[in-house]
Design a protein around this motif. Structure first.
Motif, PDB file in Angstrom:
ATOM      1  N   UNK A  50     -49.028 -14.797  12.170  1.00  0.00           N
ATOM      2  CA  UNK A  50     -49.421 -16.049  11.533  1.00  0.00           C
ATOM      3  C   UNK A  50     -48.276 -16.510  10.642  1.00  0.00           C
ATOM      4  N   UNK A  51     -48.018 -17.789  10.687  1.00  0.00           N
ATOM      5  CA  UNK A  51     -46.953 -18.323   9.817  1.00  0.00           C
ATOM      6  C   UNK A  51     -47.592 -19.361   8.909  1.00  0.00           C
ATOM      7  N   UNK A  52     -47.564 -19.099   7.624  1.00  0.00           N
ATOM      8  CA  UNK A  52     -48.170 -20.011   6.654  1.00  0.00           C
ATOM      9  C   UNK A  52     -47.269 -21.205   6.415  1.00  0.00           C
ATOM     10  N   UNK A  53     -47.761 -22.192   5.719  1.00  0.00           N
ATOM     11  CA  UNK A  53     -46.923 -23.348   5.403  1.00  0.00           C
ATOM     12  C   UNK A  53     -45.742 -22.947   4.521  1.00  0.00           C
ATOM     13  N   UNK A  54     -44.637 -23.649   4.677  1.00  0.00           N
ATOM     14  CA  UNK A  54     -43.431 -23.309   3.927  1.00  0.00           C
ATOM     15  C   UNK A  54     -42.997 -24.477   3.049  1.00  0.00           C
ATOM     16  N   UNK A  55     -41.997 -24.218   2.215  1.00  0.00           N
ATOM     17  CA  UNK A  55     -41.380 -25.278   1.422  1.00  0.00           C
ATOM     18  C   UNK A  55     -42.109 -25.541   0.123  1.00  0.00           C
ATOM     19  N   UNK A  56     -41.671 -26.615  -0.555  1.00  0.00           N
ATOM     20  CA  UNK A  56     -42.230 -26.897  -1.888  1.00  0.00           C
ATOM     21  C   UNK A  56     -43.694 -27.304  -1.813  1.00  0.00           C
ATOM     22  N   UNK A  57     -44.086 -27.875  -0.686  1.00  0.00           N
ATOM     23  CA  UNK A  57     -45.508 -28.252  -0.523  1.00  0.00           C
ATOM     24  C   UNK A  57     -46.352 -26.981  -0.571  1.00  0.00           C
ATOM     25  N   UNK A  58     -45.834 -25.968   0.102  1.00  0.00           N
ATOM     26  CA  UNK A  58     -46.539 -24.672   0.113  1.00  0.00           C
ATOM     27  C   UNK A  58     -46.634 -24.100  -1.294  1.00  0.00           C
ATOM     28  N   UNK A  59     -45.533 -24.238  -2.032  1.00  0.00           N
ATOM     29  CA  UNK A  59     -45.521 -23.715  -3.404  1.00  0.00           C
ATOM     30  C   UNK A  59     -46.608 -24.392  -4.232  1.00  0.00           C
ATOM     31  N   UNK A  60     -46.675 -25.728  -4.103  1.00  0.00           N
ATOM     32  CA  UNK A  60     -47.695 -26.479  -4.858  1.00  0.00           C
ATOM     33  C   UNK A  60     -49.089 -26.048  -4.408  1.00  0.00           C
ATOM     34  N   UNK A  61     -49.244 -25.895  -3.074  1.00  0.00           N
ATOM     35  CA  UNK A  61     -50.551 -25.476  -2.537  1.00  0.00           C
ATOM     36  C   UNK A  61     -50.966 -24.113  -3.090  1.00  0.00           C
ATOM     37  N   UNK A  62     -49.979 -23.214  -3.095  1.00  0.00           N
ATOM     38  CA  UNK A  62     -50.244 -21.855  -3.594  1.00  0.00           C
ATOM     39  C   UNK A  62     -50.637 -21.896  -5.062  1.00  0.00           C
ATOM     40  N   UNK A  63     -49.895 -22.729  -5.822  1.00  0.00           N
ATOM     41  CA  UNK A  63     -50.196 -22.846  -7.260  1.00  0.00           C
ATOM     42  C   UNK A  63     -51.597 -23.395  -7.474  1.00  0.00           C
ATOM     43  N   UNK A  64     -51.932 -24.421  -6.648  1.00  0.00           N
ATOM     44  CA  UNK A  64     -53.267 -25.016  -6.769  1.00  0.00           C
ATOM     45  C   UNK A  64     -54.341 -23.974  -6.482  1.00  0.00           C
ATOM     46  N   UNK A  65     -54.062 -23.181  -5.451  1.00  0.00           N
ATOM     47  CA  UNK A  65     -55.019 -22.171  -5.020  1.00  0.00           C
ATOM     48  C   UNK A  65     -55.199 -21.101  -6.110  1.00  0.00           C
ATOM     49  N   UNK A  66     -54.089 -20.789  -6.788  1.00  0.00           N
ATOM     50  CA  UNK A  66     -54.126 -19.711  -7.789  1.00  0.00           C
ATOM     51  C   UNK A  66     -54.087 -20.247  -9.213  1.00  0.00           C
TER      52      UNK A  66
END
Lengths: 392, 81
Positions: A76-92
């Motif tokens: 599985x390959x998760x989303x990458x890049x700054x969008x992913x970073x923002x998504x991860x931050x939102x999630x956590x």
């Protein structure tokens, strides 16, 4: 430039979707790719193998491919890049807020106050004073100016008992150092007392600051004999009284019985070791895992200290206990240590053993029984109210 | 490229063919008609594009863009009547 930008924009756009890398068995890759095109499958990367192709596709397209082929998922390959970073931050976000709060607390809150003094009265008094000044556990730290003011306030309110105070912050702990005021006790010259002997002994030392010495060095005394008198005499006539002060040391004798085993358990380290996690909080220890060795020697290494909780990595080295017999020299050392230990309990730290002699030695079963005669030097004087002693 | 042109560039329906050494990037095409090791045939609005060469391999293939690797020998435009 245009191509690169386009690629980037597209990448940003699609990077939000989760992707899959799959392997598709095929002998004709171009035909397969063309068929996938008809199925409207987006393929982000194609790698060619001997009898298969690896494809990076959107996760949602997997089911439609599965209808026609037999793919298997590589990863599985998760989303990458700054969008992913923002998504991860939102999630956590909750975890993030928690971490920020923890860091803030770690730098701004006091969780412990340590007062260094042996005087229990002073300890309680200063604790109350700190309470009045709002220096308590789980409060915010004070700036240096406020601390200075608090120090002055406490000193001024406790002039009679306190000489000096220092408040120092170490991490989340306030460390209070004190210097109590030494008050000279009023001289009890009006009282009437003698220094008497507490044991039968031969006097070895006399230190006297007040009163009349009735005994000399090498004099033999019995328990209760007056050593330094509080009577001030002139020409055998009592002219006055005082409180005799001083200390008298003498040679005393003891007979003690000791028993010592002939064998001991010798510890030998084996090569086996296990690791464990140890939690420490306020002198309480708790191992996370159950120790797997019956006998082991622990070595602790601190990993982290959070809010007074200390986490250690414990290395448990297995120990093999072997029964061994004492040699003659080892046995003598053990006997000496045992005698000194026993005498220390009876006499205290200041006294010393001058001589010792084994009177009786019995070797029975697995133990050695000894009767030892001890010559010691110790303080034999005690101050006593002279009015309690009947006059001759 | 100026930033104000980005939007129009992304939403543009005009085709693009980018040639780099041993790479062909095409977007806004209609369909891929043929993919073989030595020929690729693509349908655009006004014409067909035949690319001749060797060792053609698809590297990436999205809805409206495709990237090939391979040695290009010649290209042929066949306009629709």
């Amino acid at each position: 430039m245009k191509y690169c930008l386009m690629e980037k924009l597209k990448a940003w756009n699609i990077s939000i979707k989760n992707k899959l890398e799959i392997s598709l068995p095929t002998k004709y890759p171009n035909t397969t790719i063309k068929q996938l095109k008809y199925l409207k499958i987006d393929i982000y990367k194609i790698t060619y193998n001997k009898d298969s192709i690896n494809l990076v596709i959107n996760q949602e397209d997997y089911e439609s491919i599965k209808k026609y082929y037999h793919p298997h998922i590589i990863k599985f390959i998760g989303p990458k890049g700054w969008i992913n970073t923002i998504k991860q931050l939102k999630r956590n976000i909750i975890l993030l807020i928690f971490i920020i709060i923890c860091i803030t607390l770690y730098t701004k809150i006091i969780i412990n106050i340590e007062i260094f003094t042996n005087n229990q009265y002073l300890y309680k008094k200063i604790l109350n004073e700190l309470d009045k000044e709002n220096i308590t556990k789980y409060t915010l730290i004070k700036d240096s100016k406020t601390i200075e003011t608090i120090k002055k306030n406490i000193l001024s309110r406790n002039k009679d008992i306190l000489e000096w105070i220092n408040i120092k912050r170490v991490g989340m702990t306030y460390i209070i150092n004190l210097e109590p005021k030494i008050v000279k006790e009023p001289s009890n010259s009006n009282t009437y007392c003698h220094i008497i002997s507490t044991k039968d002994a031969i006097i070895t030392k006399i230190y006297s600051s007040e009163g009349i010495e009735l005994k000399e060095i090498n004099d033999s005394v019995k328990k209760g004999d007056i050593l330094i008198s509080g009577d001030i005499k002139k020409d055998e006539e009592t002219k006055g009284t005082t409180c005799a002060t001083g200390s008298v040391w003498g040679q005393t004798w003891y007979t003690i019985n000791i028993e010592i085993p002939k064998t001991y358990n010798k510890k030998e380290k084996s090569n086996k070791h296990k690791y464990n996690i140890l939690l420490k909080y306020k002198n309480r220890n708790k191992s996370i895992l159950k120790s797997r060795f019956k006998d082991y020697e622990p070595t602790d290494k601190k990993i982290i200290n959070i809010f007074g909780f200390e986490i250690y990595l414990r290395k448990e080295e297995k120990i093999v206990l072997k029964k061994e017999q004492y040699t003659e020299d080892e046995l003598n050392i053990q006997i000496n240590n045992l005698i000194e230990e026993k005498m220390k309990i009876n006499l205290g730290d200041k006294s010393k053993i001058i001589d010792k002699k084994v009177l009786k030695k019995v070797d029975k079963d697995s133990k050695i029984y000894l009767e030892v005669f001890i010559v010691a030097e110790e303080e034999i004087s005690k101050s006593i109210d002279a009015t309690l002693i009947p006059k001759e | 490229m100026q930033l104000r042109n980005i939007n129009s560039y992304i939403n543009s329906k005009t085709y693009n063919i980018n040639l780099t050494p041993n790479k062909i990037y095409i977007n806004n095409y209609n369909d891929i008609l043929e993919i073989k090791e030595n020929i690729i045939s693509i349908d655009f609005n006004d014409f067909f594009l035949n690319i001749n060469g060797n060792d053609f391999k698809v590297v990436k293939m999205l809805n409206n863009e495709v990237l090939f690797n391979g040695k290009i020998e010649s290209m042929e435009y066949i306009y629709k009547k």
